[in-house]
Write a protein that holds these residues in place. Structure first.
Motif, PDB file in Angstrom:
ATOM      1  N   PRO A 190     -25.273 -30.124  -8.998  1.00  0.00           N
ATOM      2  CA  PRO A 190     -24.849 -28.733  -9.197  1.00  0.00           C
ATOM      3  C   PRO A 190     -25.835 -27.770  -8.540  1.00  0.00           C
ATOM      4  O   PRO A 190     -26.964 -28.132  -8.225  1.00  0.00           O
ATOM      5  N   LYS A 191     -25.414 -26.556  -8.361  1.00  0.00           N
ATOM      6  CA  LYS A 191     -26.255 -25.518  -7.759  1.00  0.00           C
ATOM      7  C   LYS A 191     -27.439 -25.220  -8.674  1.00  0.00           C
ATOM      8  O   LYS A 191     -27.304 -25.175  -9.896  1.00  0.00           O
ATOM      9  N   ARG A 192     -28.611 -25.037  -8.080  1.00  0.00           N
ATOM     10  CA  ARG A 192     -29.814 -24.691  -8.855  1.00  0.00           C
ATOM     11  C   ARG A 192     -29.812 -23.208  -9.198  1.00  0.00           C
ATOM     12  O   ARG A 192     -29.359 -22.386  -8.405  1.00  0.00           O
ATOM     13  N   ARG A 193     -30.351 -22.888 -10.359  1.00  0.00           N
ATOM     14  CA  ARG A 193     -30.523 -21.488 -10.727  1.00  0.00           C
ATOM     15  C   ARG A 193     -31.683 -20.920  -9.923  1.00  0.00           C
ATOM     16  O   ARG A 193     -32.642 -21.622  -9.634  1.00  0.00           O
ATOM     17  N   GLU A 202     -27.134 -25.047 -12.638  1.00  0.00           N
ATOM     18  CA  GLU A 202     -26.002 -24.325 -13.222  1.00  0.00           C
ATOM     19  C   GLU A 202     -25.105 -25.336 -13.936  1.00  0.00           C
ATOM     20  O   GLU A 202     -25.105 -26.514 -13.578  1.00  0.00           O
ATOM     21  N   PRO A 203     -24.315 -24.901 -14.912  1.00  0.00           N
ATOM     22  CA  PRO A 203     -23.370 -25.834 -15.541  1.00  0.00           C
ATOM     23  C   PRO A 203     -22.440 -26.432 -14.487  1.00  0.00           C
ATOM     24  O   PRO A 203     -21.967 -25.737 -13.591  1.00  0.00           O
ATOM     25  N   GLY A 204     -22.212 -27.747 -14.594  1.00  0.00           N
ATOM     26  CA  GLY A 204     -21.428 -28.447 -13.585  1.00  0.00           C
ATOM     27  C   GLY A 204     -19.934 -28.419 -13.860  1.00  0.00           C
ATOM     28  O   GLY A 204     -19.482 -28.161 -14.972  1.00  0.00           O
ATOM     29  N   ASP A 205     -19.189 -28.694 -12.817  1.00  0.00           N
ATOM     30  CA  ASP A 205     -17.746 -28.826 -12.897  1.00  0.00           C
ATOM     31  C   ASP A 205     -17.427 -30.174 -13.542  1.00  0.00           C
ATOM     32  O   ASP A 205     -18.037 -31.195 -13.200  1.00  0.00           O
ATOM     33  N   SER A 206     -16.481 -30.208 -14.476  1.00  0.00           N
ATOM     34  CA  SER A 206     -16.191 -31.457 -15.187  1.00  0.00           C
ATOM     35  C   SER A 206     -15.658 -32.540 -14.243  1.00  0.00           C
ATOM     36  O   SER A 206     -15.952 -33.720 -14.416  1.00  0.00           O
TER      37      SER A 206
END
Length: 63
Positions: free
Chosen positions: A16-19, A33-37
């Motif tokens: 996932p993308k980093r904050r 960041e919260p990931g896509d399921s």
């Protein structure tokens, strides 16, 4: 049950993308960041279910 050949189908590691760093230093939350399921399911399918405990944590066998 997981696909026993999932690691052959999904070979690329998707993170996932980093904050942003300025935001991360202001709190103790996750780096990513919260990931896509759907993405999480694909990545979980990469596990070979080999029986090595905690292989996702980088543990090594004793020599």
């Amino acid at each position: 049950m997981a696909d026993p050949k999932g690691f052959l189908k999904v070979t690329e590691r998707e993170l996932p993308k980093r904050r942003p760093v300025p935001v991360r230093i202001m709190d103790w939350k996750e780096v990513y960041e919260p990931g896509d399921s759907a993405q999480l399911r694909r990545q979980a399918g990469r596990c070979m279910d080999c029986g090595v405990p905690f292989c996702h944590q980088g543990a090594r066998w004793a020599t």
